[in-house]
Write an enzyme that holds these catalytic residues in place. Structure first.
Site: not given
Ligand SMILES: [Ca+2]
Length: 313
Positions: A196, A242-244, A246
């Site tokens: 991320t 932009l972690h989630d 992914c």
């Protein structure tokens, strides 16, 4: 081919919101059965409210939103208002939600849904602390072999930690829950910080989303503008991770990612390194592989996918 049935377990969180929107924008590939909420980035009252706000923003009123666990299995709740703002969804000015939560507890809903669908047909997508998932596995061990796969955002190897020098937030908040999940024998794919932190919302990428011009796209651009301010200052990069989303992108386009099947253990005893994902990336132990641990992402491909899909809502 029939769309893949998924449940998103979440603690929104601006990046959780974008993940939910990406899933709802992709009905040909993904059938979102439910959104189950957990305490994490902010307390449960806010995560359940934020999930309902996002559902209404998307116009997909039929997806049930359920409240789950309001604290980790054994530890006190740690939250992240310093990143996400007081509500967890600070940034855009979005209306209060009108539609209620679905009745019942998220853990019961997870158990019942897995038991009444064919074995191997449901993928769980946890993008917050793993409390709901682990509580369900603990209470109803018969569901483990019925889960097709768990694709989760959490942990780190090369990036090591974000909430502490040694641990990533989702795993650190409830390491006991993470330990249960990683010992469950369910097929697991991990989207760690290593991935991320390469999915950076640069100015140009956020402008491309904003330029779609719809209410959804404007809200996404304003959400990322808000939480970026913290990571920009912290990491000094052009754009925040932009972690989630992914996790959802991996379901849609696994070819954008690469990783290794390795052993991952969770630190649950040392306060100094609590919640560390001890990932045997280099294969230096003889511990059996229990997860596909992703390491790289085609970030341009990811943002092209995200932008194209958000334009559908
Ligand atoms: Ca999250």
């Amino acid at each position: 081919m029939a769309p893949r049935k998924i449940i998103i377990d979440t603690d929104p969180g601006q990046d959780d919101a974008v993940a939910i929107l990406l899933a709802l924008a992709s009905p040909e590939e993904l059938d979102l059965l439910a959104i189950t909420c957990v305490a994490g980035n902010v307390p449960l009252d806010f995560t359940t409210r934020n999930a309902r706000i996002i559902r209404e923003l998307s116009g997909k009123a039929e997806v049930p939103v359920l409240a789950g666990c309001d604290r980790p299995m054994t530890r006190a709740l740690v939250t992240a208002e310093h990143v996400h703002g007081r509500t967890g969804l600070d940034g855009p000015d979005l209306p209060d939600p009108m539609l209620p939560l679905a009745p019942g507890h998220a853990v019961d809903h997870l158990i019942d849904t897995l038991r009444c669908h064919p074995a191997g047909s449901i993928t769980l997508c946890p993008i917050g602390p793993l409390t709901n998932i682990a509580t369900a596995l603990d209470r109803a061990p018969d569901i483990a072999p019925r889960i097709k796969e768990i694709v989760l955002m959490g942990g780190a190897y090369f990036a090591v930690g974000n909430v502490t020098p040694a641990a990533e937030f989702n795993i650190h908040v409830d390491p006991q829950a993470a330990d249960i999940v990683f010992k469950s024998d369910v097929p697991i794919t991990v989207v760690p910080l290593d991935v991320t932190h390469k999915a950076l919302v640069t100015r140009a990428r956020n402008d491309a989303i904003r330029a779609i011009g719809t209410p959804v796209a404007r809200a996404v651009a304003e959400m990322t503008d808000f939480f970026e301010r913290y990571d920009r200052a912290k990491y000094g990069q052009d754009g925040a991770p932009l972690h989630d989303p992914c996790v959802i992108a991996y379901l849609l386009r696994p070819d954008l990612f690469s990783g290794r099947h390795i052993n991952v253990e969770i630190e649950t005893t040392s306060e100094l390194t609590m919640g560390m994902t001890v990932a045997d990336w280099w294969g230096v132990t003889d511990r059996a592989a229990n997860a596909l641990f992703l390491g790289d992402i085609d970030a341009d491909g990811f943002f092209a996918l995200l932008t194209e899909r958000l334009a559908r809502l």
